[in-house]
Design an enzyme around this catalytic site. Structure first.
Site, PDB file in Angstrom:
ATOM      1  N   HIS A   8      25.303 -11.185  -4.687  1.00 57.33           N
ATOM      2  CA  HIS A   8      25.048 -12.234  -5.666  1.00 57.33           C
ATOM      3  C   HIS A   8      25.998 -13.414  -5.497  1.00 57.33           C
ATOM      4  O   HIS A   8      25.607 -14.563  -5.692  1.00 57.33           O
ATOM      5  CB  HIS A   8      25.190 -11.653  -7.073  1.00 57.33           C
ATOM      6  CG  HIS A   8      24.777 -12.592  -8.165  1.00 57.33           C
ATOM      7  ND1 HIS A   8      23.463 -12.885  -8.439  1.00 57.33           N
ATOM      8  CD2 HIS A   8      25.511 -13.301  -9.057  1.00 57.33           C
ATOM      9  CE1 HIS A   8      23.402 -13.738  -9.452  1.00 57.33           C
ATOM     10  NE2 HIS A   8      24.623 -14.009  -9.839  1.00 57.33           N
ATOM     11  N   HIS A  28      18.736 -14.441 -13.499  1.00 54.26           N
ATOM     12  CA  HIS A  28      19.455 -13.426 -14.271  1.00 54.26           C
ATOM     13  C   HIS A  28      18.509 -12.251 -14.480  1.00 54.26           C
ATOM     14  O   HIS A  28      18.217 -11.851 -15.597  1.00 54.26           O
ATOM     15  CB  HIS A  28      19.946 -13.994 -15.608  1.00 54.26           C
ATOM     16  CG  HIS A  28      21.389 -13.690 -15.884  1.00 54.26           C
ATOM     17  ND1 HIS A  28      21.835 -13.195 -17.081  1.00 54.26           N
ATOM     18  CD2 HIS A  28      22.482 -13.786 -15.093  1.00 54.26           C
ATOM     19  CE1 HIS A  28      23.154 -13.027 -17.036  1.00 54.26           C
ATOM     20  NE2 HIS A  28      23.558 -13.376 -15.832  1.00 54.26           N
TER      21      HIS A  28
END
Length: 751
Positions: free
Chosen positions: A54, A105
Site C-alpha cells: 500500500h 480504502h
C-alpha cells in the site's frame, strides 16, 4: 523497556516477528543488510509499514513509471506538482490552481464499513490540504456485491453513511461518483474517494523537511491505538477468512476535529509559518517522518515520547505504526514556532514540538533518552523493494473473447423491446441511485453548479469570473475484464466525455487502479495492460496523469475482483454559467444523436441483465473522435447552442433517453434508425456518442459545427409530452419509467 539500537547491535540473533508484520524473508534479510545489524522493534515496525504494498508500490512501480512519459503540460496550463507529491496540482489560469486525487480504502471498509469509508474521505481530504489548498468538494466511486446479497446489506449502508457523515460534517459537497454492483465485489467492496481543492499559485506547499534546526511539529488529534498497521498492512494482503490475512483495527475518524484541522492549517499557510508539511495517513508517523526527511535535507531527530497519546499503554512500535486520523506534521522555523502554536490554540488544535531537522542525513528517533531508530530515511521511504512481478496473458482470455453475443437471443417484437428497456433501466447498476446520493450534501458551500446525477460534477472556483472545474470518475469493469487495455481506455474516454458534455475542457487525470493479487501473473497482466492503455490514451488526449493510487490484493481467497481501473478526469470551464446540463428542458426542442452506432453489445448492460453473460470484445474506442466530439461540446456550450447534452454509455440510447426524460419530466418522440435495426439502436454501447437537444433555430449552426469537426449527427425526434414514444413501436409514460427506474435500490435497502 524499548528495544534500542545499542541492544540490536549486541543481540543479532534475537527472533523478530517480521512475517507477522507482512515482510517477506528476503525483505527482512535486506533490512539487516541496510542497517548492518538486526533492526530494533521500532525500525522493524517502520520498514514493515513503509515497505508494504500500500505504501511502497513495490509491485507497481515498474509499470507506473510509464506515466512519466506524459508531457507535464495540460491543455490549459502546466502541472505545478505531479506524481510523487500528496496530490497533483494543475494551473487553470487567472492565478488559480486546482489539486485533485483519488485513493482507495477498500479492505478497511469491508472490515468496518462506516469508519473505513469515513476515514477514506478524511485521508484524501488531508492529502489535498497538505498541498496548500482548500478542499472544496469530494466524490466517491463505490463497488459492492449483488444488491440482494446479505453482505451487501451489511456493507453498503455503512459505507454510504460513512462517506456522507464525514463529508457532510466537513461541509464539503459530494458532487459525483458511481455505485456499481457485481458478484466479483462480494466480500471485497471498493471504496474509492476523490477530493478536489483550490489554491493560488503562491500557496503551493510540498512535503519536505528543509532547514537545519527547523522544528518538527505534530499537530491535530492525539495518537491512539486505532488503525495500528491500518490500511498499510490491511490493504497489502489477500482477504481470506481462513488464511493468515492481516486484520488490524480500522482507523476511527472525527470529522469535527478534521474541520478544525483544515481551518487551522489554512491559517498557518496564510501566516507563512510552514516550510514543509505532510498529512499522517497510511503508516502514520513512520511515513511522515521518513518521507519529509528523505525529500528534504535528509536528516531529522524526533523525541517519540513527546507525541501526545490517547492511549498511554502504546509501545513505541505501536505509536510509529498507528494510523490515527486527523493528524499533520509541519516543518517550522524556530522564530515562527510561537506564532504556529498561537494559531493552533485559536482553533483548539493540539500541537507539539517533537523534534528538528538535522544535517546528519539520518532519521534518529529517541524514546525516553534512548535511540530506538537510526536509519537513512530514503531506505525507509524511497528505496524499498521493487518487484518485477511475472505477468502473462491468462489462458482463459481467448475463450472469454471468443464467447461473444452472437448466439444470444435478441428482442424482435415491439413488446419485447419495451420489456427489455424496462428490465435494463430497472437493473441495479442503471437504476436510480438517489437512496445513496440523498445522504450526501451536494450543495453546501454554495459553489456546486452540477451534481449527481449529472454527467459530471461542476464547482465554481471564482465568483467574479465564473471560472470553474468539472470532474467525473468512470470505469466499466466488465469491459476491462474482456480487454484490460481497451477497458482502461474506455474508462478514460467515458470520464473525458462526461466532462466535455458539460462544456468543460478535460485537462488532467487521477486514477485508482483496483486489481487482485500482484502475485498472480494473470492479474499482473491485466494491470500492465491497463497501464499501457492509459498511457497510450493520455498521450493522444493530452491529459497527464497527476497522481493516484494502486490497490492490489482485492480478492477473497483465489477469486479476484473484475479489474477496475477507475479514472477521474478534471476539466476547466471559463464560465460555469455556460454549462450544459443533461436533462431535456424545453418542449419542441430537436433531439440529436452525435457519433456512430454499431452492433457492439459484448459486455453490455443488455448482455449482463438479460442473459447474465460476459464475453466477447468491448466496443472499439476512437480517441481522435473523442477529441473532436469534445471540441464540439465545448464550443456549443460556449455559444449557448444546446439545451441539454448527455453522454451514452452503459445501457446505450435506451438508458440515455430515459435519464434525459426523467431529469426534468419532459417526454420525447423518437424515431429509431432503420439501418442497424431498433434493437441495436436502443441497446448498443458504442462509445463516443452524445444525446443533445436544442432549439430548432440553432439546428443549422450546430449541424455545421459537427460537420466542421467531422462528428456524425443524426436527428432522432423532438422533446415534448408526458411519454417516451418510439415512433409508434412502443410508448412508455414518464410515471411508468420513473417507477421502474426508482424501484430496485429503494425497495431492497429501504427494507
Amino acid at each position: 523497556m524499548a528495544d534500542t539500537v545499542d541492544q540490536a547491535a549486541k543481540t543479532p540473533d534475537t527472533q523478530q516477528p517480521w512475517s507477522e508484520l507482512g515482510l517477506k524473508e528476503d525483505e527482512y534479510r535486506r533490512i539487516r543488510e541496510i542497517l548492518g545489524r538486526r533492526p530494533t522493534g521500532s525500525e522493524l515496525a517502520m520498514y514493515s509499514v513503509m515497505w508494504s504494498e500500500h505504501c511502497s508500490y513495490k509491485s507497481s512501480k515498474v509499470h507506473l513509471r510509464r506515466f512519466g512519459e506524459l508531457a507535464p503540460e495540460t491543455p490549459v496550463g502546466k502541472l505545478l506538482a505531479g506524481i510523487g507529491e500528496n496530490a497533483g496540482v494543475i494551473d487553470i489560469g487567472q492565478d488559480w490552481a486546482v489539486t485533485f486525487k483519488i485513493e482507495s480504502h477498500n479492505h478497511p471498509s469491508y472490515v468496518e464499513p462506516y469508519q473505513g469509508a469515513a476515514t477514506g474521505v478524511g485521508g484524501i481530504v488531508r492529502d489535498i490540504l497538505a498541498m496548500g489548498a482548500r478542499p472544496v468538494g469530494v466524490m466517491d466511486a463505490l463497488r459492492f456485491g449483488p444488491l440482494d446479497a446479505a453482505d451487501t446489506h451489511r456493507v453498503l449502508p455503512g459505507v454510504v453513511a460513512g462517506v456522507g457523515g464525514y463529508g457532510n460534517c466537513l461541509g464539503l459537497p459530494n458532487i459525483g461518483g458511481e455505485v456499481v454492483f457485481d458478484r466479483s465485489y462480494l466480500g471485497n467492496p471498493l471504496v474509492n474517494a476523490l477530493c478536489v481543492g483550490v489554491l493560488k499559485h503562491e500557496d503551493l506547499h510540498l512535503a519536505k523537511a528543509t532547514g537545519v534546526g527547523n522544528k518538527v511539529i505534530l499537530y491535530g488529534a492525539a495518537t491512539g491505538g486505532d488503525g495500528i498497521g491500518g490500511a498499510s498492512v490491511l490493504a497489502s494482503e489477500t482477504f481470506d477468512e481462513t488464511g493468515p490475512a492481516k486484520r488490524p483495527s480500522v482507523q476511527v475518524g472525527d470529522p469535527f476535529q478534521e474541520k478544525l484541522l483544515i481551518e487551522c492549517t489554512l491559517e498557518l499557510f496564510a501566516a507563512g509559518v510552514i516550510n514543509g508539511i505532510s498529512d499522517l495517513g497510511a503508516a502514520g508517523l513512520s511515513c511522515a517522518t521518513a518521507e519529509l526527511a528523505s525529500s528534504g535535507d535528509g536528516g531529522m531527530h524526533v523525541e517519540l515520547d513527546r507525541v501526545p497519546l490517547r492511549d498511554h499503554t502504546l509501545s513505541p512500535e505501536e505509536i510509529l505504526m498507528s494510523e490515527s486520523q486527523e493528524r499533520m506534521m509541519a516543518i517550522v522555523e524556530p522564530q515562527h514556532v510561537e506564532r504556529f502554536f498561537e494559531i493552533c490554540r485559536k482553533w483548539d488544535v493540539l500541537a507539539t514540538d517533537i523534534g528538528e531537522v538535522t544535517e546528519t542525513g539520518r532519521l534518529i528517533i529517541d524514546w525516553h533518552g534512548e535511540t530506538i531508530v537510526d536509519v537513512k530515511p530514503r531506505t525507509v521511504a524511497a528505496e524499498g523493494p521493487v518487484y518485477e512481478r511475472p505477468y502473462a496473458r491468462p489462458d482463459w482470455q481467448d475463450r472469454v473473447q471468443a464467447d461473444g453475443v452472437a448466439g444470444l437471443a435478441r428482442p424482435t417484437t415491439d413488446d419485447q423491446l419495451r420489456d427489455t428497456l424496462l428490465a435494463i433501466i430497472g437493473s441495479p447498476n442503471l437504476a436510480d441511485k438517489s437512496w445513496v446520493t440523498d445522504q450526501y450534501d451536494r450543495y453546501v458551500r454554495g459553489d456546486s453548479v452540477l451534481a449527481q446525477p449529472e454527467d459530471s460534477g461542476m464547482l465554481r472556483i471564482d465568483e467574479g469570473t465564473g471560472l470553474g472545474v468539472a470532474l467525473a470518475t468512470d470505469c466499466n469493469s466488465r469491459f476491462a475484464y474482456l480487454d484490460p487495455f481497451a477497458g482502461a481506455q474506455l474508462a478514460l474516454a467515458e470520464a473525458y466525455r462526461n466532462v466535455a458534455v458539460t462544456g468543460a475542457r478535460p485537462v488532467a487525470v487521477s486514477d485508482c487502479l483496483n486489481f487482485g493479487s500482484p502475485e498472480d501473473p494473470s492479474v499482473m497482466w491485466q494491470f500492465e495492460r491497463a497501464i499501457a492503455g492509459l498511457v497510450d490514451a493520455c498521450k493522444k488526449l493530452g491529459t497527464p496523469v497527476t497522481g493516484g493510487n494502486v490497490s492490489f490484493y482485492n480478492q477473497t481467497g483465489t477469486q479476484a475482483i473484475l479489474p477496475t481501473p477507475v479514472v477521474g478526469v478534471l476539466g476547466v470551464i471559463d464560465d460555469v454559467a455556460k454549462r450544459t446540463p443533461m436533462g431535456f428542458a424545453a418542449d419542441d426542442d430537436v433531439i440529436l444523436l452525435l457519433g456512430d452506432t454499431k452492433d457492439e453489445l459484448a459486455g453490455s448492460a443488455w448482455a449482463g441483465v438479460v442473459h447474465d453473460h460476459l464475453g466477447g470484445r468491448p466496443p472499439a474506442v476512437d480517441l481522435d473522435h473523442e477529441q473532436r466530439l469534445a471540441e464540439v461540446m465545448i464550443t456549443a456550450a460556449h455559444q449557448g447552442a444546446l439545451t441539454s447534452a448527455h453522454d451514452l454509455s452503459e445501457g446505450g440510447l435506451a438508458q440515455a433517453l430515459t435519464e434525459a426524460v426523467l431529469r426534468n419530466g419532459h417526454g420525447a418522440r423518437i424515431t429509431l434508425a432503420d439501418d442497424a435495426g431498433p434493437f441495436v439502436a436502443l441497446f448498443s454501447e458504442s462509445t463516443g456518442r452524445v444525446l443533445v437537444s436544442l432549439d430548432r433555430d440553432r439546428l443549422e449552426g450546430f449541424v455545421e459545427l459537427c460537420r466542421t469537426h467531422r462528428v456524425p449527427v443524426r436527428e432522432l425526434g423532438t422533446v415534448g409530452g408526458d411519454r417516451l414514444d418510439f415512433d409508434g413501436r412502443f410508448s412508455l409514460g414518464i410515471k411508468e419509467l420513473r417507477t421502474a427506474w426508482q424501484a430496485p435500490i429503494r425497495a431492497v435497502l429501504a427494507a
